[in-house]
Motif scaffolding. Structure first.
Motif, PDB file in Angstrom:
ATOM      1  N   GLU A   1       1.014   7.280  -1.289  1.00 21.35           N
ATOM      2  CA  GLU A   1       0.474   6.687  -2.525  1.00 21.35           C
ATOM      3  C   GLU A   1      -0.543   5.600  -2.200  1.00 21.35           C
ATOM      4  O   GLU A   1      -1.614   5.537  -2.827  1.00 21.35           O
ATOM      5  N   ARG A   2      -0.233   4.740  -1.230  1.00 19.67           N
ATOM      6  CA  ARG A   2      -1.180   3.688  -0.830  1.00 19.67           C
ATOM      7  C   ARG A   2      -2.465   4.294  -0.285  1.00 19.67           C
ATOM      8  O   ARG A   2      -3.568   3.853  -0.634  1.00 19.67           O
TER       9      ARG A   2
ATOM     10  N   LEU B   1      -3.776   7.245  -0.909  1.00 16.71           N
ATOM     11  CA  LEU B   1      -4.530   7.871  -1.998  1.00 16.71           C
ATOM     12  C   LEU B   1      -5.230   6.826  -2.854  1.00 16.71           C
ATOM     13  O   LEU B   1      -6.393   6.984  -3.219  1.00 16.71           O
ATOM     14  N   ASN B   2      -4.509   5.768  -3.197  1.00 17.76           N
ATOM     15  CA  ASN B   2      -5.098   4.720  -4.037  1.00 17.76           C
ATOM     16  C   ASN B   2      -6.246   3.997  -3.351  1.00 17.76           C
ATOM     17  O   ASN B   2      -7.105   3.428  -4.021  1.00 17.76           O
ATOM     18  N   ASN B   3      -6.280   4.017  -2.021  1.00 13.42           N
ATOM     19  CA  ASN B   3      -7.350   3.364  -1.267  1.00 13.42           C
ATOM     20  C   ASN B   3      -8.534   4.276  -0.982  1.00 13.42           C
ATOM     21  O   ASN B   3      -9.486   3.854  -0.326  1.00 13.42           O
TER      22      ASN B   3
ATOM     23  N   GLY C   1      -9.870   7.687  -5.408  1.00 11.90           N
ATOM     24  CA  GLY C   1      -8.896   6.599  -5.451  1.00 11.90           C
ATOM     25  C   GLY C   1      -8.560   6.190  -6.867  1.00 11.90           C
ATOM     26  O   GLY C   1      -7.404   5.896  -7.185  1.00 11.90           O
ATOM     27  N   LYS C   2      -9.570   6.204  -7.729  1.00  8.55           N
ATOM     28  CA  LYS C   2      -9.362   5.800  -9.124  1.00  8.55           C
ATOM     29  C   LYS C   2      -8.421   6.766  -9.846  1.00  8.55           C
ATOM     30  O   LYS C   2      -7.581   6.347 -10.644  1.00  8.55           O
ATOM     31  N   ASN C   3      -8.534   8.045  -9.552  1.00  9.28           N
ATOM     32  CA  ASN C   3      -7.716   9.057 -10.225  1.00  9.28           C
ATOM     33  C   ASN C   3      -6.438   9.423  -9.477  1.00  9.28           C
ATOM     34  O   ASN C   3      -5.663  10.250  -9.951  1.00  9.28           O
ATOM     35  N   ALA C   4      -6.208   8.805  -8.335  1.00  9.37           N
ATOM     36  CA  ALA C   4      -5.059   9.155  -7.505  1.00  9.37           C
ATOM     37  C   ALA C   4      -3.728   8.955  -8.222  1.00  9.37           C
ATOM     38  O   ALA C   4      -2.766   9.681  -7.971  1.00  9.37           O
ATOM     39  N   SER C   5      -3.655   8.015  -9.127  1.00  8.31           N
ATOM     40  CA  SER C   5      -2.389   7.761  -9.831  1.00  8.31           C
ATOM     41  C   SER C   5      -1.985   8.944 -10.715  1.00  8.31           C
ATOM     42  O   SER C   5      -0.826   9.039 -11.127  1.00  8.31           O
ATOM     43  N   GLU C   6      -2.920   9.850 -10.999  1.00  7.59           N
ATOM     44  CA  GLU C   6      -2.603  11.042 -11.784  1.00  7.59           C
ATOM     45  C   GLU C   6      -1.894  12.110 -10.946  1.00  7.59           C
ATOM     46  O   GLU C   6      -1.319  13.055 -11.490  1.00  7.59           O
TER      47      GLU C   6
END
Length: 171
Positions: free
Chosen positions: A33-34, A36-38, A44-49
């Motif tokens: 998760e870290r 992807l978010n980076n 990175g912006k859409n990684a939380s999806e």
């Protein structure tokens, strides 16, 4: 796993929401998760999806594309001491055969979900359209008859590639 994720989204065949990443361990989940978010830009912006979770947390859910990480697919312990052959300074090959059930039992405790048929089934059946499995084929196959059969079938179909081939983008 992150490289496979980037390539999948770069092909524009799906969105971040269409992807799940499954790993056996909570710590690996948090690490992914870290990472992807980076990632830069929209990745990175859409990684939380993107759903990132353990096999247990992904039970009952599906995504179009699943990236499955076998992070503990390394030879260790007894296997390294008694069966390892050095191919080079950085390469360790375990001298085992596909038909050695006693050795397979030795490996089972070292490969996590690949040795547990029900958990392996859960991990493999979350994908609707595509599945990418990342792990050490030799070690996973030695610890699991089910994984051995899966890898053999994928190889027979021409759907199994090595790390060098993946890195060189030759697939």
């Amino acid at each position: 796993i992150v490289e496979a994720y980037k390539r999948l989204l770069a092909e524009r065949c799906c969105t971040a929401r269409d992807v799940a990443i499954i790993t056996p361990y909570k710590a690996q989940q948090q690490y992914i998760e870290r990472k992807l978010n980076n990632l830069p830009g929209a990745l990175g912006k859409n990684a939380s999806e993107t759903a990132v979770g353990t096999v247990f947390s992904m039970q009952g859910s599906e995504r179009h594309f699943v990236l499955l990480s076998f992070v503990r697919s390394v030879a260790e312990g007894w296997a390294l001491q008694n069966l390892a052959m050095q191919g080079s300074e950085t390469e360790i090959r375990v001298a085992v055969t596909a038909n050695n059930p006693a050795l397979r039992q030795t490996f089972e405790s070292h490969i996590g979900i690949a040795a547990k048929a029900t958990l392996l089934n859960v991990a493999l059946t979350r994908a609707k359209s595509g599945l990418v499995i990342v792990g050490n084929r030799t070690v996973l196959s030695e610890g699991s008859e089910d994984f051995f059969q899966l890898a053999s079938d994928l190889d027979d179909r021409g759907n199994l590639i090595g790390a060098a081939q993946f890195r060189a983008n030759r697939f």
